[in-house]
Structure formats: C-alpha cells, structure tokens
Design a protein around this motif. Structure first.
Motif, PDB file in Angstrom:
ATOM      1  N   ARG A  46       1.240 -13.621  -8.369  1.00  0.00           N
ATOM      2  CA  ARG A  46       1.873 -14.924  -8.601  1.00  0.00           C
ATOM      3  C   ARG A  46       3.383 -14.770  -8.786  1.00  0.00           C
ATOM      4  NH1 ARG A  46      -2.696 -17.250 -12.896  1.00  0.00           N
ATOM      5  NH2 ARG A  46      -4.496 -16.954 -11.493  1.00  0.00           N
ATOM      6  N   GLY A  47       3.943 -13.852  -8.020  1.00  0.00           N
ATOM      7  CA  GLY A  47       5.390 -13.659  -8.080  1.00  0.00           C
ATOM      8  C   GLY A  47       5.849 -12.806  -9.238  1.00  0.00           C
ATOM      9  N   GLU A  48       4.927 -11.970  -9.806  1.00  0.00           N
ATOM     10  CA  GLU A  48       5.295 -11.158 -10.973  1.00  0.00           C
ATOM     11  C   GLU A  48       6.436 -10.175 -10.671  1.00  0.00           C
ATOM     12  OE1 GLU A  48       1.070 -12.480 -11.704  1.00  0.00           O
ATOM     13  OE2 GLU A  48       2.180 -11.654  -9.985  1.00  0.00           O
TER      14      GLU A  48
ATOM     15  N   ASN B  10       1.288  -5.705  -8.940  1.00  0.00           N
ATOM     16  CA  ASN B  10       0.204  -6.061  -8.032  1.00  0.00           C
ATOM     17  C   ASN B  10       0.021  -5.013  -6.937  1.00  0.00           C
ATOM     18  OD1 ASN B  10      -0.493  -8.828  -9.008  1.00  0.00           O
ATOM     19  ND2 ASN B  10       1.690  -9.159  -8.587  1.00  0.00           N
ATOM     20  N   PRO B  11      -1.110  -5.039  -6.234  1.00  0.00           N
ATOM     21  CA  PRO B  11      -1.276  -4.147  -5.078  1.00  0.00           C
ATOM     22  C   PRO B  11      -0.110  -4.310  -4.097  1.00  0.00           C
ATOM     23  CG  PRO B  11      -3.345  -5.233  -5.600  1.00  0.00           C
ATOM     24  CD  PRO B  11      -2.304  -5.875  -6.469  1.00  0.00           C
ATOM     25  N   HIS B  12       0.362  -3.191  -3.576  1.00  0.00           N
ATOM     26  CA  HIS B  12       1.471  -3.181  -2.609  1.00  0.00           C
ATOM     27  C   HIS B  12       2.730  -3.827  -3.177  1.00  0.00           C
ATOM     28  CE1 HIS B  12      -1.589  -2.975   0.975  1.00  0.00           C
ATOM     29  NE2 HIS B  12      -1.869  -2.134  -0.013  1.00  0.00           N
ATOM     30  N   ALA B  13       2.858  -3.786  -4.526  1.00  0.00           N
ATOM     31  CA  ALA B  13       4.004  -4.396  -5.208  1.00  0.00           C
ATOM     32  C   ALA B  13       4.172  -5.853  -4.803  1.00  0.00           C
ATOM     33  CB  ALA B  13       5.283  -3.609  -4.949  1.00  0.00           C
ATOM     34  N   GLY B  14       3.053  -6.528  -4.587  1.00  0.00           N
ATOM     35  CA  GLY B  14       3.071  -7.943  -4.273  1.00  0.00           C
ATOM     36  C   GLY B  14       3.148  -8.283  -2.806  1.00  0.00           C
ATOM     37  N   GLU B  15       3.486  -7.309  -1.974  1.00  0.00           N
ATOM     38  CA  GLU B  15       3.573  -7.515  -0.511  1.00  0.00           C
ATOM     39  C   GLU B  15       4.375  -8.781  -0.176  1.00  0.00           C
ATOM     40  OE1 GLU B  15       3.267  -5.801   2.721  1.00  0.00           O
ATOM     41  OE2 GLU B  15       1.319  -5.276   1.870  1.00  0.00           O
ATOM     42  N   ASN B  16       5.599  -8.836  -0.765  1.00  0.00           N
ATOM     43  CA  ASN B  16       6.497  -9.971  -0.494  1.00  0.00           C
ATOM     44  C   ASN B  16       5.841 -11.327  -0.791  1.00  0.00           C
ATOM     45  OD1 ASN B  16       8.680  -8.329   0.444  1.00  0.00           O
ATOM     46  ND2 ASN B  16       7.556  -8.059   2.369  1.00  0.00           N
ATOM     47  N   GLY B  17       5.104 -11.362  -1.883  1.00  0.00           N
ATOM     48  CA  GLY B  17       4.526 -12.622  -2.320  1.00  0.00           C
ATOM     49  C   GLY B  17       3.109 -12.885  -1.869  1.00  0.00           C
ATOM     50  N   LEU B  18       2.526 -11.986  -1.076  1.00  0.00           N
ATOM     51  CA  LEU B  18       1.161 -12.203  -0.603  1.00  0.00           C
ATOM     52  C   LEU B  18       0.122 -11.987  -1.700  1.00  0.00           C
ATOM     53  CD1 LEU B  18       1.225 -10.548   2.949  1.00  0.00           C
ATOM     54  CD2 LEU B  18       1.301 -12.985   2.381  1.00  0.00           C
TER      55      LEU B  18
END
Length: 330
Positions: free
Chosen positions: A221-223, A210-218
């Motif tokens: 869907r927790g990939e 995801n963008p920003h490697a998920g940004e700590n869940g932001l």
C-alpha cells in the motif's frame, strides 16, 4: 595499551549460558585480548566446567579491578542468586531473576566505567517475565538500564552485517511502527557504528517491506514510498551511501558477495533468517546506540541440550573477540 575488562553475564542459569561461558573463557584463542570477569554464580560455573570437561579454576573476585586474565582461571563476581540444585533445561523464575540481576550489575559497572564492555550469554524471555521483568529481551532491558530511549540490534557475521529497524514485535505491529524518522535514525546509527569500527565509507543496503520492495507500487500500500524513501533521501543528503529500498530476497546474496557493508532490515525475521542460515556459531549481536559496548551470542538458551556439556561456544567466543576489539578503539 592495557587490556580492556569485559563483564560477561552468565545468562539463564538453567540454559547453556554457564557452559558456553566456561568453554569460551578457557579457550586459548581468547588469550591476550581482554580481562574477563563473569557476572554470575560461582557454583553454577563450577558445575558447568565439570559438565564440559574444562580444567579451569573458578575464582570469585570482589571487584572487576581484581581480574587478572590468567589462563586456566575464570574470575567471577558471584551474585549467588540461584539455588545450587537448580535443574538444567527447565523454565525457572529463579533463573530469570538471576539473569536480570547479572545484566543489571554489568550495566551498572559499565556505566561507571569500571568495565569497558559487556558480553552477554543468552537469557530466556519467559523466565525473565516469570520473575517480573517484562522486557522483550536483552536489547530493551539494557536500553532502559542505560537510560537510552532508542537503540538498534545489529547482527554481525564474517559475511554480512544486518541492523534492524524493528525487532521483537509482531509483523503487523512492525509494519505499523516503521516510519521515516525511525528508518533514518537506524541507518544513521548503523553508518556511525561502521565508521567508528574502521569502515571509512560504508555501503548500506536498505530492504523494502513488501515483496520486490513493492515493485513500483504493485505490491503493498505504498509503504516503501511513504515510510522508507523519505528517510533515505535525508541520509543521502548528508553523504551517506544508503541504497534502496531493495528487494530483501536478493539483497543478502549481494551483501554476501561484497556489494554492501551493511543491510538494514525492516523487521526481525527479515534480518535474522539470512544470518542464521550462515550458522549460529558465526553470529554476534551488537547493541547499537548504547553509551556502553555490548555484544552477545546470536542464539538462545537451548534448554534441549543444557546440562549435557554439548553446547558450542563459537558464537560466545566471537562475541568476546568483538567486544575486545570495540573496547580498544578510540
């Protein structure tokens, strides 16, 4: 040490493959690195040499063992499977069949130890499919021919190396396929390849999904937490320096400045885009996980310029250099 013999597949005969092959094999930069034998069509290579203004003799041989590596001679195992009047720049079932047969023969020779590496010119996936061979590309075709269930695609340039967790699938399918076991195996294949090529302690950056490697869940869907982090924990436990998941929008800049030896991309365009910005003439495709060495150009058949003599052979020449280097390592 004797020179390795490299099987050079001609690729799609209607594309730029024949032209870049004759240009690369007639280049003085290749001298002394390997003996090369083209798996292809002698008549098509002769036509390509004329188009490119290459003064080289096309010499059919019956076996790779006959290859001498003489300058100004291009030796070819002539399968004679494409018609002499095949037009350049047009999708052709005959060219797709020829491209398949060249790769199949090269794989047979490599698996038997009669050549030490394979270097492939580009094929056209639609032509391959039209001929009845339903593979997404070279990588998957070679895996089946060599009896290997899973391989990885690595792109190498002078600035960065990238290995892919998934390649020729749609984006939604790619996200679905990514799972900890596949990520872990990909990281380990990349690590082993770099160690074998002389990088003692590879520094590996692993992209997020995801963008920003998920940004700590932001985002997402927790990939990152579910699909990537468990794999990296297993790799680190074995001493592999695998950092991540990291944001893909900055990791290639960091790799380019020397922070990492390898980037693990999660899907095709995440890895291919940055490499191709660096220039198609610089990129080389290496199939990781095969029991044989295989390198390739990192561009397609370029039907728009095929038959004009204008194709740049830089990527082909670099792919041949890397094949020769890998083939001479213990």
């Amino acid at each position: 040490m004797s020179l390795p013999t490299i099987a050079v597949t001609m690729g799609d005969a209607a594309g730029v493959g024949p032209e870049i092959v004759v240009r690369a094999l007639s280049s003085p930069e290749l001298g002394g690195l390997a003996r090369c034998v083209v798996i292809g069509d002698a008549g098509r290579l002769t036509r390509a040499a004329e188009l490119c203004g290459v003064d080289a003799r096309i010499k059919p041989v019956a076996d790779p063992a006959e290859a001498t590596g003489q300058p100004d001679v291009i030796e070819v195992l002539d399968l004679d499977v494409v018609p002499g009047d095949l037009p350049f720049g047009q999708l052709s079932e005959a060219a797709g069949e020829g491209a398949y047969q060249y790769v199949a023969k090269a794989a047979e020779l490599a698996m038997a130890g009669r050549v030490q590496a394979i270097c492939t010119a580009p094929l056209n996936k639609a032509a391959l499919h039209a001929a009845g061979h339903r593979y997404p590309g070279h990588t998957e075709l070679l895996a089946e021919l060599c009896g290997v269930p899973e391989v990885s695609m690595m792109l190498s340039t002078g600035q960065v190396r990238v290995i892919h967790v998934t390649t020729h699938v749609g984006l939604l399918d790619a996200v679905e396929r990514i799972e900890p076991g596949l990520v872990e195996r990909t990281v380990r294949r990349g690590h082993r390849t770099l160690v074998d090529s002389g990088v003692a302690a590879p520094r590996i950056a692993v992209c997020g999904i995801n963008p920003h490697a998920g940004e700590n869940g932001l985002f997402g869907r927790g990939e990152e937490e579910d699909k990537i982090e468990p794999a990296l924990a297993e790799c680190r436990a074995d001493g592999i320096d695998a950092q991540g998941p990291l944001p893909a929008d900055t990791v290639f800049f960091r790799a380019g400045r020397g922070d990492f030896d390898l980037v693990v991309a999660m899907y095709h365009d995440q890895g291919h885009g940055p490499v191709k910005i660096l220039g198609l003439e610089a990129g080389v495709n290496i199939t990781v996980g095969l029991p044989v060495i295989r390198t390739s150009v990192d561009h397609g058949t370029a039907f728009d310029i095929a038959g004009t003599g204008a194709a740049d052979a830089g990527s082909m020449l670099e792919a041949l250099r890397q094949a020769a280097t890998l083939a001479t390592r213990p």
